[in-house]
Structure formats: C-alpha cells, structure tokens
Enzyme design. Sequence first.
Site, mmCIF file in Angstrom:
data_model
loop_
_atom_site.group_PDB
_atom_site.id
_atom_site.type_symbol
_atom_site.label_atom_id
_atom_site.label_comp_id
_atom_site.label_asym_id
_atom_site.label_seq_id
_atom_site.Cartn_x
_atom_site.Cartn_y
_atom_site.Cartn_z
ATOM 1 N N SER A 1 -3.037 0.513 14.902
ATOM 2 C CA SER A 1 -3.679 1.798 15.207
ATOM 3 C C SER A 1 -4.032 1.862 16.684
ATOM 4 O O SER A 1 -4.186 0.827 17.355
ATOM 5 C CB SER A 1 -4.962 1.963 14.379
ATOM 6 O OG SER A 1 -5.723 3.063 14.830
ATOM 7 N N THR B 1 0.315 5.540 -1.723
ATOM 8 C CA THR B 1 -0.283 6.765 -1.185
ATOM 9 C C THR B 1 0.001 6.868 0.311
ATOM 10 O O THR B 1 0.474 5.910 0.935
ATOM 11 C CB THR B 1 -1.813 6.767 -1.431
ATOM 12 O OG1 THR B 1 -2.352 8.032 -1.036
ATOM 13 C CG2 THR B 1 -2.497 5.677 -0.641
ATOM 14 N N GLY B 2 -0.287 8.018 0.875
ATOM 15 C CA GLY B 2 -0.248 8.200 2.329
ATOM 16 C C GLY B 2 1.077 7.909 2.993
ATOM 17 O O GLY B 2 2.149 8.176 2.439
ATOM 18 N N ILE B 3 0.996 7.344 4.201
ATOM 19 C CA ILE B 3 2.217 7.098 4.971
ATOM 20 C C ILE B 3 3.093 6.041 4.314
ATOM 21 O O ILE B 3 4.315 6.050 4.478
ATOM 22 C CB ILE B 3 1.900 6.716 6.434
ATOM 23 C CG1 ILE B 3 1.174 5.374 6.525
ATOM 24 C CG2 ILE B 3 1.104 7.802 7.119
ATOM 25 C CD1 ILE B 3 1.007 4.876 7.952
ATOM 26 N N TYR C 1 -13.265 -2.319 11.941
ATOM 27 C CA TYR C 1 -11.923 -1.749 11.789
ATOM 28 C C TYR C 1 -11.107 -1.961 13.060
ATOM 29 O O TYR C 1 -9.942 -2.381 13.001
ATOM 30 C CB TYR C 1 -12.025 -0.264 11.467
ATOM 31 C CG TYR C 1 -10.690 0.443 11.395
ATOM 32 C CD1 TYR C 1 -9.825 0.223 10.335
ATOM 33 C CD2 TYR C 1 -10.290 1.322 12.403
ATOM 34 C CE1 TYR C 1 -8.594 0.869 10.265
ATOM 35 C CE2 TYR C 1 -9.067 1.975 12.345
ATOM 36 C CZ TYR C 1 -8.223 1.738 11.271
ATOM 37 O OH TYR C 1 -6.998 2.373 11.210
ATOM 38 N N GLY D 1 0.792 -1.229 0.000
ATOM 39 C CA GLY D 1 0.000 0.000 0.000
ATOM 40 C C GLY D 1 0.816 1.267 0.000
ATOM 41 O O GLY D 1 0.378 2.293 0.532
ATOM 42 N N ALA D 2 1.980 1.238 -0.623
ATOM 43 C CA ALA D 2 2.863 2.409 -0.600
ATOM 44 C C ALA D 2 2.631 3.337 -1.779
ATOM 45 O O ALA D 2 3.473 4.176 -2.090
ATOM 46 C CB ALA D 2 4.326 1.960 -0.576
#
Length: 317
Positions: A176, A50-52, A201, A47-48
Amino acid sequence: MFLLLIIAGLGVVTLLVISFRPHIRYAAGGVCKSTARLDGKTVLITGANTGIGKETALDLAVRGARVIIACRDVEKGEEAAASIRAVYPKADVEVRELDLADTCSIRAFAQKFLREVNHLHILINNAGVMMCPYTKTIDGFEMHIGVNHLGHFLLTSLLIGLLKRSAPARIIVVSSLAHNFGWIRFHDLHSQGSYNSGLAYCQSKLANVLFARELARRLKGTNVTVNSVHPGTVNSDLTRHSTLMTIMFTVFALFLKTPREGAQTSIYCAVAEELHSISGKHFSDCVPAFVAPQGRSEETARRLWDASCELLGIEWD
C-alpha cells in the site's frame, strides 16, 4: 465540540458531493492491457473471496488459469467462486481454507497443497487486515504484522520450492501507499508498548515492501520474480474495523477505485509479458512506483527477514 465540528464538516462535504455529483469525474487509474493467456497455469490468491482479490481471480480465470482461492471463510469463498463461474462458466476455480492468523492453519494448507497440486506459477499474497482494534493472532502476533506480513512470509516459504520447480513463476505482494508512513519497530514489533491501529497497518505494509525486495534479491537466477503493488484507494470492506474510515469512504466513494479498478496492478504484475524478468520493484497503476527510503533499506530488509524467521521458528536462507 471537536467531534461535532468533524460531523458537521463531513455533512457539508457530503452535501457538496451529492450536489455536484453529475459534474464530478475521477481517475480510475492504470489498466492492464495485456492479452496474455494463462492456459495450463496455476494461480493461488489469498483473500480472494472479496474485493480486489476476487476481481483478480475472475480476470485470471478468464485468461484460462486454474485459480485457487485461499481464504479463512470457506463459505464466502465458495460464494465468490460461484459468482466467478456465473460470469465465466468455463472458469476453473476452487476454494481452500487458509487462516493467515494461525500458523498451524498455514502449515496444514501448504502440506495439503503440496500433496495435491503439481505446479504453482503465480502466487498473489493479497489478503490483509486494516486498522483492527488491538488483537493478537493464535500465535500471539499483533494482528496486522501477523496476518499482513508474517502469515504470508510463512506461506511463501512453504511454497517456494514448488514455485521454483514451476518456473518461470511470479510472486506478487499486495502492499500500500501507506508503507510511506510506516517504520519497522524492531523493539516492539507487536505494539505491546503502545498501539495505534493506523501505524500498525503502515508498519505491516512497509514489511510487505521490504519482504518483496529481499525475497527478490534471494531469488536471483531462479526465474521466480517478486514484485509488490499498491492497488490504489479502493472502495472495499477493508475499512470495516474503523467507523471513521468507513464514513469517509462512503462520503468519498465517487473518488475511490472500484475493486475491479484496484485489481488492475496485481493483474498486470501477474501477466504482463514485459515483466517476465523484472523483480524487486514496486508498482501502482500498472507502472513502477515510488518506494519510501525506509522501504529501500537493504539492512532493514535483512533484519526483518531474520526477525521473521525467528518469530516463526523457521530457517529460510
């Protein structure tokens, strides 16, 4: 009437934030101060695009690592890679297709990866979904538990041999603060009885913490460490499935971390020299962080491990 009150309240808050914006300051959180180089190291980040994840990829590429971006949307992945090269022309970054909502895609990815990549020193399980409407993965898993936990569980199991052979190696699992509000509902992991996107979540983020701790226990003596991280409350597109969360994040954007700030703890756990033998811990703002009691339960962690193996049809001792 209640909805009107909420909208009015948000309107008032928005006006206050805009009015006092010049006088407001927020805490950006911890910063990774390590200057460690990663020349000759190979990094895989899910998932790289976008975002962090993208910010983590940029930082590690600047440190000299070969960075492999694994994401579902290859086009967006290539755009992210191009933007990284625009910032750092020497970046060794590539994109590979991986859909964590499809175990066939995960297996195909791993098979090709193991055939073409000789070493893997850092695996960052970063990709995730948040507050989706009720949907299922290709294999029939509820989307949160399927992507955030089971997809990464399977990916890691397929790559663990390469990580061991590449040791010293590190695995970072992005969780999280929401894990504090999660419970593993073994009687209904896929929320078929009842569904709440927020609770689904939270359950998946608790699963991340439990997975990291149990995997760390099983990898003792291998020189492969595993730690989980809370990136902080980051202003990103992760809230795209929730209109209310999107509105709140827009209103309070000034108080949220940027993706670059949110990436700091993942980067820290990937490179900090002092963490070379630290495993099974949880970090936030580049320091050890509190883990909820349900996230410290060894019994729950072992039970989740067994349930995950059964759902995926794998044996991982």
